[in-house]
Design a protein around this motif. Sequence first.
Motif, short mmCIF file in Angstrom:
data_model
loop_
_atom_site.label_atom_id
_atom_site.label_comp_id
_atom_site.label_asym_id
_atom_site.label_seq_id
_atom_site.Cartn_x
_atom_site.Cartn_y
_atom_site.Cartn_z
N VAL A 120 48.27 -16.13 -121.61
CA VAL A 120 47.28 -17.02 -121.00
C VAL A 120 47.96 -18.26 -120.43
CG1 VAL A 120 45.19 -18.38 -121.38
CG2 VAL A 120 45.47 -16.19 -122.54
N GLY B 29 43.26 -25.74 -111.26
CA GLY B 29 43.63 -25.24 -112.58
C GLY B 29 44.06 -26.33 -113.56
N GLU C 160 38.43 -24.55 -120.21
CA GLU C 160 38.33 -23.68 -121.39
C GLU C 160 39.56 -23.86 -122.28
OE1 GLU C 160 36.02 -22.00 -122.56
OE2 GLU C 160 34.61 -21.54 -120.93
N MET D 168 39.59 -16.71 -115.97
CA MET D 168 40.01 -18.10 -115.82
C MET D 168 39.55 -18.68 -114.48
SD MET D 168 43.81 -17.55 -117.45
CE MET D 168 44.39 -19.24 -117.29
N VAL E 11 40.29 -18.15 -124.44
CA VAL E 11 40.59 -17.13 -123.42
C VAL E 11 41.40 -16.00 -124.03
CG1 VAL E 11 41.65 -16.71 -121.17
CG2 VAL E 11 40.52 -18.89 -121.62
N ARG F 5 43.80 -29.34 -116.26
CA ARG F 5 42.87 -29.49 -117.38
C ARG F 5 42.28 -30.88 -117.47
NH1 ARG F 5 47.15 -26.31 -121.02
NH2 ARG F 5 48.41 -27.24 -119.36
N CYS G 293 39.66 -12.35 -124.04
CA CYS G 293 40.24 -11.35 -123.14
C CYS G 293 41.24 -10.43 -123.84
CB CYS G 293 40.92 -12.03 -121.96
SG CYS G 293 39.79 -13.01 -120.94
N PHE H 123 40.27 -26.46 -114.96
CA PHE H 123 40.14 -25.41 -115.99
C PHE H 123 39.91 -26.11 -117.32
CE2 PHE H 123 42.11 -22.65 -119.25
CZ PHE H 123 41.31 -21.53 -119.08
N LEU I 14 47.97 -19.39 -116.56
CA LEU I 14 47.50 -20.70 -116.14
C LEU I 14 48.51 -21.37 -115.22
CD1 LEU I 14 45.41 -22.94 -116.24
CD2 LEU I 14 46.49 -23.79 -118.34
N SER J 259 36.04 -19.55 -114.65
CA SER J 259 35.79 -20.67 -115.56
C SER J 259 36.04 -22.03 -114.91
CB SER J 259 36.67 -20.53 -116.81
OG SER J 259 36.38 -19.33 -117.51
N ILE K 89 42.71 -22.52 -124.32
CA ILE K 89 43.63 -21.38 -124.19
C ILE K 89 43.36 -20.34 -125.27
CG2 ILE K 89 46.06 -20.67 -124.33
CD1 ILE K 89 45.52 -22.13 -121.79
#
Length: 460
Positions: A155, A171, A139, A127, A144, A173, A148, A137, A159, A130, A141
């Motif tokens: 996740v 972090g 990506e 993260m 991820v 969005r 991962c 951030f 976050l 990313s 959820i």
Amino acid sequence: MELKYELNQKQTLSQHMVQSREILQMSAVELEAYIENLSMENPVIELDESGHYEADTSHEDLQRKLDWLEATDMQNRVYYQQEREDEEQQQNWRHRRDTQEDLQEYLRSQLLFASYSAKERSALEFMIQSLDSRGYFTEEISFVSQYCAVPVETVEKLLLDLQGLDPAGVGARDLKECLILQLRRKEGRQSGEKISLAESLLDFMDEIAKNHLSEIAKKLRLPMEEIVKACNELRKLNPKPGSSFSSREQLRYISPDVVVVKLQDRFEILINEYQYPGFSISAYYQKMQRTTEDKEARGYLTKMIQQAEWVRSCINQRSATLLRVMGALVEHQKEFFAYGILHKCPMGLSDIAEKLNLHESTVSRTLRGKYLQCAWGVFPLNYFLTTTVTKAPGQQGEKTPEQVKAMIRQVIDGEDKKRPYSDQTISERLKELGVEISRRTVNKYRQEMQMPDKSGRKEW
């Protein structure tokens, strides 16, 4: 046989002309790559053992410039002394870049003693990697979680941990979440607690961007003073919390093709010939070409030697043409080089072409893709090709777009911020100052300067 020979000669001449034009429009960096590639394809070319001219002469050139400037003002002396320091810094750029702390390293340092499982730490590292240059951030959820091999709930928890780190807002969005995170930390509030007025105004971001604060006040039925105070709190926040850290992408340095040095009574023009390597034609292959009895080998070596000689001639011609064109450009733009960017004169390709008796296409190729360094900074040569702006009737002198933009800024700086000028009013003010442009052109120039419109400049 004679016809075939004549056709081959014409074809060779045509190829040489194309090659000459290509070399003329190459920048110093492009010419460097061209010569190095050519040396690998043509065995008779031997690059100088010293490599780039820059390795032997850059220090001498810089010292020479400093010597020239002994009789000039302190500003230029300091400027070119800084150039010497910049040269040393660029040589160690990769080392400096490795020692600078980027956002990812800063976040990891805050998590050194945190207790996570191996999978959680792996997901958190993913993260962190990313995050974009803003610190956002972006990506999904679910992606991820799948990538991962950890639950979605994990996740989401990670976050939240990431968003709790410094700098505040990292972090997030999107922009709204970034500002909310900063507001809550600043105000000491937790998620779920009663929100502040500043946070509630984030639902009116479009109106705030347009400075339509009176509309917001009416919708919320609040005094204008409270709205203005809350908006001022929002303006103190950082919409890009990751921007203050070094970028993970290496910056591209521009190597100027021309350096213009200001002396007391003239300008000195230096062509950057130390960026690319010098080369010679191998004495061994020249002797072989004269003595070998193998016709095929002799023909091949003759062709390679002729190619090397022609390229060397083209490079010399490039330098000579560039120097001529720059001499005419500097003469035409001497006010710019003497006093700064607001003194740039209108200039077209024809102004240089007619003065030097060159075709406009030759001048265009000479300027294309090249850069000039002077006391005011580094500029692409095409920057000096400037159109004129219409003058008001009875006025003397022509203005460039840069000069008109400076006038627009001056008019706006002098307005009453409680009653800012419309674009039409600015157009009328400019006409009084001797420049006649339409409201639409004022709007265009204002947007290029990233200056808000009338409502966006209004102070409540």
